[in-house]
Every structure is written in structure tokens, then in C-alpha cells.
Design a protein around this motif. Structure first.
Motif, mmCIF file in Angstrom:
data_model
loop_
_atom_site.group_PDB
_atom_site.id
_atom_site.type_symbol
_atom_site.label_atom_id
_atom_site.label_comp_id
_atom_site.label_asym_id
_atom_site.label_seq_id
_atom_site.Cartn_x
_atom_site.Cartn_y
_atom_site.Cartn_z
ATOM 1 N N PRO A 162 0.785 -1.127 -0.021
ATOM 2 C CA PRO A 162 0.216 -0.064 -0.032
ATOM 3 C C PRO A 162 0.773 1.170 0.150
ATOM 4 N N ILE A 163 1.994 1.317 0.666
ATOM 5 C CA ILE A 163 2.617 2.314 0.577
ATOM 6 C C ILE A 163 3.437 2.722 -0.555
ATOM 7 N N ILE A 164 3.935 1.621 -1.259
ATOM 8 C CA ILE A 164 4.749 1.813 -2.626
ATOM 9 C C ILE A 164 3.486 2.181 -3.512
ATOM 10 N N SER A 165 2.170 1.635 -3.513
ATOM 11 C CA SER A 165 1.261 1.943 -4.596
ATOM 12 C C SER A 165 0.963 3.189 -4.829
ATOM 13 N N SER A 166 1.176 4.073 -3.552
ATOM 14 C CA SER A 166 0.857 5.588 -3.917
ATOM 15 C C SER A 166 1.831 6.194 -5.002
ATOM 16 N N LEU A 167 3.087 5.675 -5.093
ATOM 17 C CA LEU A 167 3.971 6.246 -6.153
ATOM 18 C C LEU A 167 3.347 6.263 -7.374
#
Length: 447
Positions: A162-167
Motif C-alpha cells: 500500500p505504501i509503494i502503490s501510492s507512488l
């Protein structure tokens, strides 16, 4: 005078939900009224405001759901429209000022540490492409009929995904902002080519809204589009462009479900003889079952205690790993469907819309919370317009507020979680850039 016209339109939307007793008719009439509100608001303000993004999201996600499903129980339809109007009324009657510092306009922004900034972008780029390229291929080929198709990578990387998907939302904006300010040759072309794989991944994942708003943030940070002081010609261009984008992305909806490798066996949510123009229009939008879930929530809490803050306060403790807190409460969209429905997939979750968690906490008093949403929306609007005037790194954050507001209408908790991770990236990015300023006019420090 302009605010009076907006108020009158909103009052008519209240009259509709009080006088009509057919959900599909209510949804169809409300679509027309909100479209009128939207068009007048754009014409009167000559700018793209967050309130307009909110209205588009409400029509696109929630009213389309009303029109397609035509629920017999009108409670959630009336409640959601009332809650939406409370937000818009609060927005209209909140007084805030756009703060412009003329001194800042006398200074040109410079990136003092371009090599380190480029390394940071490369690391973020590799992380995103590496984590989601394979998943995008699987989703594009097989769709999401099988939950496992899009969850294969969700094992040990559950916490990071979820953290990396915001990229996916943020990277194109950061890339174009960087190249725009390093004064390299063919900066626009480089930024576009580097951003293209991110756009392609979002397309293959069937993520229509992330794709649209990732593209919008890219265009805003690259100063390809202007969201304030829009001419009538630009308004028409934006309208036509929006219609074309929605038409193209409607194809993504089918790809998301079926992929390109499976046979289509689509069954419409409505009977063919009932397919009015509004039903056909709603099928092009993004109904996500919010109306149904809110009706189920209403029935559930008739016989059960409200959660008294634990649903909306999920933001305070979502970051705590479950292995450290085995009894950590689950999100409303996970546990409530399992209370009232059966045979749900392991990864299934539901959306309850912008007032959903607060209704679970406080019942009908959640309408008071929506007033705070309207006040917040107005303050965010001023923040956005104030920061898009200057060529500063905060322009990236201002651009990202647009997708945040859109996703907020669907789920405020998940939207805020995404924004929090975006803000962390932007904070690191600003530190890496080591900003400096070059005087344009007479001497003096930047404001």
C-alpha cells in the motif's frame, strides 16, 4: 448572487429526496441537478475547485450506484444525498482567504542537488515498477475474477504494497517537476517517456481513477494545464477532454474484471427493458455498492451498538503491525460485510462512502461530521490555489489533493492513508532537492 444560485440548486436536491419515492428516479433527477450545479460553479468561478471534484466523485461513484441498483430501501439514498449537501453547504459558507505572497513571485526556484534528487527518483521508480509490473501483467491478462490474480504478490510484502502503490499517483508529478526545473534539453519529452510505464501499469491494473489523477497531477506540475483563471475556450477543452478520457477508461472497467484473456460473460445490473439513458450513463461510471452497504449498515446498527469512534479512529492505529497487536480492530469495510453476508473472499472488502465510518460510530449524528468535511474542503481549496501559483515543491502536494478528494468520497480512511504516505515521499523529496532561490527582481529574501 452566485452563491444564492448554488444554494437554490442544492435546496432542489433536498426537495427531490423528500417528494419522490423511486430510487432510480431520484438518482436520475439528482444527476441533472448536480450537473447543473457543477457547470454553473465552473462558469462562475472560472477555475477547477475541489468542490467540483467532490461533486463529480459523488455522481460518478454514488449516484450511479443508485441509478443502476434502484434499491427498494430509500434510506441510504436519502441519507447520502443529505450528507453530500451538508458538505457543499459547509463549503459554500466557510470564509477563507487565498494567501498570495508577492515577494515569492520575485524569486525563481532552483534545485540545488539534482544528482541526489535523480537517485531518489530512480529508487522510487525501481520500487514501483518492480513491485507492480508483474501484477499489472497478470491483472491485464486474467482480470480480477479470481482474487488470487491480483493478490499473488501480497504475502511478505503486505505492509509495503500500500505504501509503494501510492507512488503510482505521485511519481509522474515528481518526475515532471524535476525535469522542468533542471533546465535540461527535451525536459518535457524525458518526463513523458519516463512517466509512460507508470501510466501503462495503472491502465493494465484497470485502475481508472489513479490513472486519471496521476495524469492530472502530471499535467498540473508540468504546467500543461491551468486550473485557475480558465477561459471559456479552456473550459470547453477540459469538458471535451474529460468526456474522451471517461470514454476510454470505461474500457478499463471491463479489463479490470475480465482481463484480455477471458471470455466476456457480462450480465447487466439492470434488465434490458429498463435501460434508460441514465442507466446507460451510470454503467459508464463506477458504482461500487456503497448504497447497498449503507443500507446493510443501517439495518445492522438498529440492533447493535454503534462503534463510538473506533471505526473512524482507524487512522490512529492502522500502522501498527498485526503481529504486534493480534486483536487490532479491522476496518469497517472488512468486518461488517462478514457480519451480514456469507461466502466472501479472503480479500473482499467494501466501501461505505465518505460518511460510512462516522455513521457506524455515531449514527444519524454523523451528518454533523460532514459539516467538518465541507470546512476542510474549503481550506484545502485555498491551500491548493495558493501553492499552484508559485513554482515550488509544494505544487506537487497541491496537485495530489485532487485525487485525495476524489478518493475521499469513496472512502475517507483509505484516501487519508494514501495521502499520508504521499506526504512522506514529498517531504523526503523536498529535503533531497535542497531548494535554493534565484532573484528575479530587486534584492530581498524569499517570503
Amino acid at each position: 448572487m452566485s452563491i444564492i444560485i448554488r444554494v437554490i440548486i442544492l435546496l432542489f436536491t433536498f426537495i427531490v429526496i423528500m417528494l419522490l419515492d423511486d430510487a432510480r428516479t431520484i438518482g436520475s433527477v439528482e444527476m441533472c441537478l448536480y450537473a447543473l450545479y457543477l457547470l454553473y460553479d465552473i462558469y462562475a468561478s472560472r477555475a477547477i475547485r475541489l468542490s467540483q471534484v467532490w461533486v463529480v466523485a459523488f455522481v460518478y461513484i454514488i449516484l450511479s450506484d443508485v441509478v443502476l441498483t434502484n434499491p427498494i430501501d430509500l434510506w441510504s439514498t436519502r441519507y447520502m444525498i443529505a450528507a453530500n449537501n451538508m458538505v457543499l453547504f459547509a463549503y459554500l459558507f466557510t470564509n477563507t482567504k487565498i494567501r498570495i505572497n508577492p515577494e515569492k513571485l520575485k524569486w525563481q526556484f532552483k534545485i540545488a542537488n539534482p544528482k541526489t534528487a535523480k537517485i531518489f527518483l530512480v529508487v522510487c521508480y525501481v520500487l514501483y515498477i518492480g513491485m507492480f509490473a508483474g501484477e499489472a501483467m497478470r491483472a491485464f491478462q486474467g482480470g480480477r475474477i479470481d482474487d488470487a490474480t491480483v493478490r499473488e504478490v501480497r504475502d511478505s510484502s503486505d505492509l509495503l504494497a500500500p505504501i509503494i502503490s501510492s507512488l503510482g499517483l505521485l511519481l509522474p508529478a515528481m518526475i515532471v517537476f524535476f525535469y522542468k526545473n533542471v533546465e535540461e534539453k527535451h525536459a518535457n519529452l524525458k518526463a513523458t517517456l519516463l512517466s509512460a510505464p507508470v501510466f501503462i501499469i495503472l491502465f493494465m491494473l484497470g485502475s481508472r481513477f489513479p490513472l486519471l489523477f496521476s495524469l492530472l497531477a502530471f499535467l498540473i506540475c508540468g504546467e500543461y494545464v491551468n486550473i485557475y483563471n480558465i477561459s471559456r475556450k479552456q473550459m470547453l477543452t477540459v469538458l471535451v477532454g474529460g468526456i474522451l478520457l471517461v470514454s476510454v477508461t470505461s474500457m478499463m472497467k471491463e479489463i479490470r474484471v475480465y482481463g484480455v484473456g477471458n471470455e466476456r460473460n457480462h450480465t447487466s445490473l439492470v434488465q434490458k427493458q429498463e435501460e434508460t439513458a441514465f442507466v446507460k450513463l451510470a454503467e459508464k461510471m463506477s458504482p461500487e455498492g456503497i448504497i447497498k452497504m449503507m443500507n446493510l449498515s443501517h439495518e445492522y446498527f438498529k440492533n447493535n451498538d454503534y462503534t463510538m469512534g473506533s471505526s473512524s479512529m482507524f487512522l490512529l492505529y492502522f500502522w501498527v503491525p498485526r503481529f504486534l497487536w493480534p486483536d487490532k480492530p479491522a476496518m469497517l469495510g472488512y468486518w461488517l460485510p462478514r457480519k451480514v453476508q456469507h461466502n466472501l473472499g479472503l480479500w473482499h472488502s467494501a466501501s461505505f462512502g465518505f460518511p460510512g465510518e462516522f455513521y457506524a460510530d455515531f449514527g444519524i449524528y454523523s451528518l454533523l461530521v460532514t459539516i467538518l468535511f465541507g470546512i476542510l474542503l474549503k481550506k484545502l481549496d485555498c491551500f491548493v490555489l495558493s501553492n499552484l501559483i508559485y513554482n515550488r515543491p509544494k505544487r506537487i502536494l497541491a496537485a495530489m489533493i485532487f485525487p485525495y478528494v476524489f478518493f475521499f468520497v469513496r472512502s475517507p480512511i483509505t484516501a487519508t492513508m494514501t495521502l499520508m504516505s504521499i506526504m512522506i515521499y514529498i517531504y523526503i523529496y523536498i529535503k533531497v532537492l535542497r531548494t535554493s532561490y534565484v532573484k528575479i527582481e530587486e534584492e530581498g529574501p524569499p517570503g
